[in-house]
Design a protein around this motif. Sequence first.
Motif, PDB file in Angstrom:
ATOM      1  N   ALA A  42      31.563  30.749  48.821  1.00 26.24           N
ATOM      2  CA  ALA A  42      31.287  30.822  47.391  1.00 26.24           C
ATOM      3  C   ALA A  42      31.717  32.157  46.791  1.00 26.24           C
ATOM      4  O   ALA A  42      32.057  32.219  45.605  1.00 26.24           O
ATOM      5  CB  ALA A  42      29.810  30.584  47.134  1.00 26.24           C
ATOM      6  N   ASP A  43      31.698  33.219  47.574  1.00 26.01           N
ATOM      7  CA  ASP A  43      32.063  34.536  47.039  1.00 26.01           C
ATOM      8  C   ASP A  43      33.501  34.556  46.538  1.00 26.01           C
ATOM      9  O   ASP A  43      33.795  35.073  45.458  1.00 26.01           O
ATOM     10  CB  ASP A  43      31.870  35.616  48.111  1.00 26.01           C
ATOM     11  CG  ASP A  43      30.416  35.756  48.529  1.00 26.01           C
ATOM     12  OD1 ASP A  43      29.548  35.748  47.645  1.00 26.01           O
ATOM     13  OD2 ASP A  43      30.158  35.866  49.735  1.00 26.01           O
ATOM     14  N   SER A  44      34.400  33.990  47.321  1.00 29.75           N
ATOM     15  CA  SER A  44      35.804  33.936  46.914  1.00 29.75           C
ATOM     16  C   SER A  44      35.966  33.095  45.654  1.00 29.75           C
ATOM     17  O   SER A  44      36.677  33.483  44.718  1.00 29.75           O
ATOM     18  CB  SER A  44      36.657  33.360  48.055  1.00 29.75           C
ATOM     19  OG  SER A  44      38.001  33.233  47.670  1.00 29.75           O
ATOM     20  N   LEU A  45      35.299  31.942  45.621  1.00 29.68           N
ATOM     21  CA  LEU A  45      35.397  31.056  44.460  1.00 29.68           C
ATOM     22  C   LEU A  45      34.807  31.717  43.217  1.00 29.68           C
ATOM     23  O   LEU A  45      35.312  31.537  42.100  1.00 29.68           O
ATOM     24  CB  LEU A  45      34.669  29.744  44.750  1.00 29.68           C
ATOM     25  CG  LEU A  45      35.182  28.927  45.940  1.00 29.68           C
ATOM     26  CD1 LEU A  45      34.308  27.689  46.143  1.00 29.68           C
ATOM     27  CD2 LEU A  45      36.639  28.536  45.760  1.00 29.68           C
ATOM     28  N   MET A  46      33.743  32.503  43.404  1.00 27.95           N
ATOM     29  CA  MET A  46      33.112  33.174  42.276  1.00 27.95           C
ATOM     30  C   MET A  46      34.047  34.209  41.657  1.00 27.95           C
ATOM     31  O   MET A  46      34.124  34.357  40.434  1.00 27.95           O
ATOM     32  CB  MET A  46      31.812  33.827  42.746  1.00 27.95           C
ATOM     33  CG  MET A  46      30.786  34.039  41.649  1.00 27.95           C
ATOM     34  SD  MET A  46      29.213  34.637  42.318  1.00 27.95           S
ATOM     35  CE  MET A  46      28.550  33.129  43.024  1.00 27.95           C
ATOM     36  N   VAL A  47      34.766  34.945  42.525  1.00 24.54           N
ATOM     37  CA  VAL A  47      35.737  35.921  42.024  1.00 24.54           C
ATOM     38  C   VAL A  47      36.832  35.205  41.235  1.00 24.54           C
ATOM     39  O   VAL A  47      37.243  35.649  40.154  1.00 24.54           O
ATOM     40  CB  VAL A  47      36.343  36.739  43.181  1.00 24.54           C
ATOM     41  CG1 VAL A  47      37.455  37.664  42.657  1.00 24.54           C
ATOM     42  CG2 VAL A  47      35.268  37.567  43.887  1.00 24.54           C
ATOM     43  N   GLU A  48      37.293  34.085  41.752  1.00 21.95           N
ATOM     44  CA  GLU A  48      38.361  33.321  41.086  1.00 21.95           C
ATOM     45  C   GLU A  48      37.884  32.659  39.795  1.00 21.95           C
ATOM     46  O   GLU A  48      38.692  32.339  38.916  1.00 21.95           O
ATOM     47  CB  GLU A  48      38.880  32.227  42.028  1.00 21.95           C
ATOM     48  CG  GLU A  48      39.578  32.760  43.267  1.00 21.95           C
ATOM     49  CD  GLU A  48      39.826  31.667  44.295  1.00 21.95           C
ATOM     50  OE1 GLU A  48      39.415  30.502  44.044  1.00 21.95           O
ATOM     51  OE2 GLU A  48      40.420  31.963  45.347  1.00 21.95           O
ATOM     52  N   GLY A  49      36.565  32.423  39.690  1.00 23.47           N
ATOM     53  CA  GLY A  49      36.029  31.731  38.526  1.00 23.47           C
ATOM     54  C   GLY A  49      35.990  30.228  38.687  1.00 23.47           C
ATOM     55  O   GLY A  49      35.853  29.496  37.707  1.00 23.47           O
ATOM     56  N   LYS A  54      28.799  30.500  37.389  1.00 20.70           N
ATOM     57  CA  LYS A  54      29.730  31.450  36.777  1.00 20.70           C
ATOM     58  C   LYS A  54      28.938  32.612  36.166  1.00 20.70           C
ATOM     59  O   LYS A  54      28.441  32.516  35.043  1.00 20.70           O
ATOM     60  CB  LYS A  54      30.605  30.758  35.732  1.00 20.70           C
ATOM     61  CG  LYS A  54      31.556  29.734  36.363  1.00 20.70           C
ATOM     62  CD  LYS A  54      32.409  29.028  35.329  1.00 20.70           C
ATOM     63  CE  LYS A  54      33.516  28.226  36.022  1.00 20.70           C
ATOM     64  NZ  LYS A  54      33.017  27.281  37.017  1.00 20.70           N
ATOM     65  N   PRO A  55      28.807  33.723  36.903  1.00 23.42           N
ATOM     66  CA  PRO A  55      28.023  34.854  36.406  1.00 23.42           C
ATOM     67  C   PRO A  55      28.678  35.494  35.178  1.00 23.42           C
ATOM     68  O   PRO A  55      29.904  35.468  35.035  1.00 23.42           O
ATOM     69  CB  PRO A  55      28.043  35.842  37.583  1.00 23.42           C
ATOM     70  CG  PRO A  55      28.516  35.063  38.760  1.00 23.42           C
ATOM     71  CD  PRO A  55      29.376  33.971  38.231  1.00 23.42           C
ATOM     72  N   PRO A  56      27.863  36.069  34.297  1.00 26.09           N
ATOM     73  CA  PRO A  56      28.439  36.828  33.179  1.00 26.09           C
ATOM     74  C   PRO A  56      29.128  38.084  33.708  1.00 26.09           C
ATOM     75  O   PRO A  56      28.603  38.753  34.605  1.00 26.09           O
ATOM     76  CB  PRO A  56      27.219  37.173  32.323  1.00 26.09           C
ATOM     77  CG  PRO A  56      26.048  37.115  33.266  1.00 26.09           C
ATOM     78  CD  PRO A  56      26.384  36.060  34.269  1.00 26.09           C
ATOM     79  N   LYS A  57      30.282  38.380  33.180  1.00 27.01           N
ATOM     80  CA  LYS A  57      31.042  39.550  33.639  1.00 27.01           C
ATOM     81  C   LYS A  57      30.616  40.800  32.869  1.00 27.01           C
ATOM     82  O   LYS A  57      30.240  40.710  31.701  1.00 27.01           O
ATOM     83  CB  LYS A  57      32.545  39.291  33.459  1.00 27.01           C
ATOM     84  CG  LYS A  57      33.058  38.150  34.327  1.00 27.01           C
ATOM     85  CD  LYS A  57      34.569  37.970  34.206  1.00 27.01           C
ATOM     86  CE  LYS A  57      34.941  37.267  32.906  1.00 27.01           C
ATOM     87  NZ  LYS A  57      34.558  35.840  32.886  1.00 27.01           N
ATOM     88  N   PRO A  58      30.666  41.969  33.525  1.00 27.79           N
ATOM     89  CA  PRO A  58      31.053  42.198  34.920  1.00 27.79           C
ATOM     90  C   PRO A  58      29.917  41.810  35.879  1.00 27.79           C
ATOM     91  O   PRO A  58      28.745  41.847  35.500  1.00 27.79           O
ATOM     92  CB  PRO A  58      31.314  43.703  34.964  1.00 27.79           C
ATOM     93  CG  PRO A  58      30.408  44.260  33.920  1.00 27.79           C
ATOM     94  CD  PRO A  58      30.363  43.242  32.823  1.00 27.79           C
TER      95      PRO A  58
END
Length: 328
Positions: A42-49, A54-58
Amino acid sequence: MKAMIVRENGPLSNLQLEEVDDPVAGPGQVVIDIKACSVNFADSLMVEGTYQVKPPKPFSPGLEVSGYVAELGDGVAGFKVGDKVQALTNWGGFAEKIAVPVDALLKVPEEMPHADVASFVVAYGTSHVALDYRARLKPGEWLVVTGAGGGVGLTAVEIGHLMGARVIALAGDDDKLEVARSKGAEFTVNYKDEDVRERLREITDGQGVNVVYDAVGGDIFQACFRAMAPEGRILVIGFASGNIPQVPANHLLVKNIELIGFYWGAYKEFKNQILVDSAKQLLGWYQEGKIKPHISKTFPLEQTVDAIRALRDRKSSGKVVVLIGDDA
């Protein structure tokens, strides 16, 4: 504090080490000094969006951490500063500190290494709840685990064996299959070299397999599906192959097969007691020496991108963990 931060979704190179403000414990929260954070797909997918959350950025990725309670917010009971804890975080784990709701915490034995703590709940919880609660795995049944060398798949091998099943481990690497044997797999199949469907039928003397725990998808899912016994159950855990399989409903009907979707995180929202009971059972097994995480690689915080790549590119077996601080 230092944290790995994503400011724009995209490739893993967008994940950068930054200095950011320390978190503060709000009402019902605690701040944890993080010592370890395990890596999940999930970490990789989260970075990719592309992840469902989908966390608020940053933001910083990182779903499960080990550390010590450093600060208590108003209204927090049952914990004190210095307690060793495991926490499930929706994100934010690849950092030196994090603020989390108190109901996300689990006290852990002081003697349990931080890397083990951070590797424990999601991987083992996924396999335990899936096999026990959802698939109703019984002693003596044939259990197939795909992606058996990965962090989640390896726990399914270990727990399936502990529950009395006859475990068949599938992977595309002989070294990973050897690790699976050490965790209780009775048979192993290298899907790069062997015909999976025929080999499963051969191993089971033509009876077929009772439960399939599939974290791979694609052609491997299809081959296992075609080798199932009547009233078999197939657990859809994930799609590491990148290929989401399609199942004709009439094929389910012919053998009375159950197709079971499983997302461990969903139980946090609508049936959290299932996860609490599972965690207690798993920690008991750990303390009795019946289960132990297999951690193949560790990385420091500044090498989090390398850690995520090692997991994503299948260059590791078992779990990959980021260690944070000199005393992790």
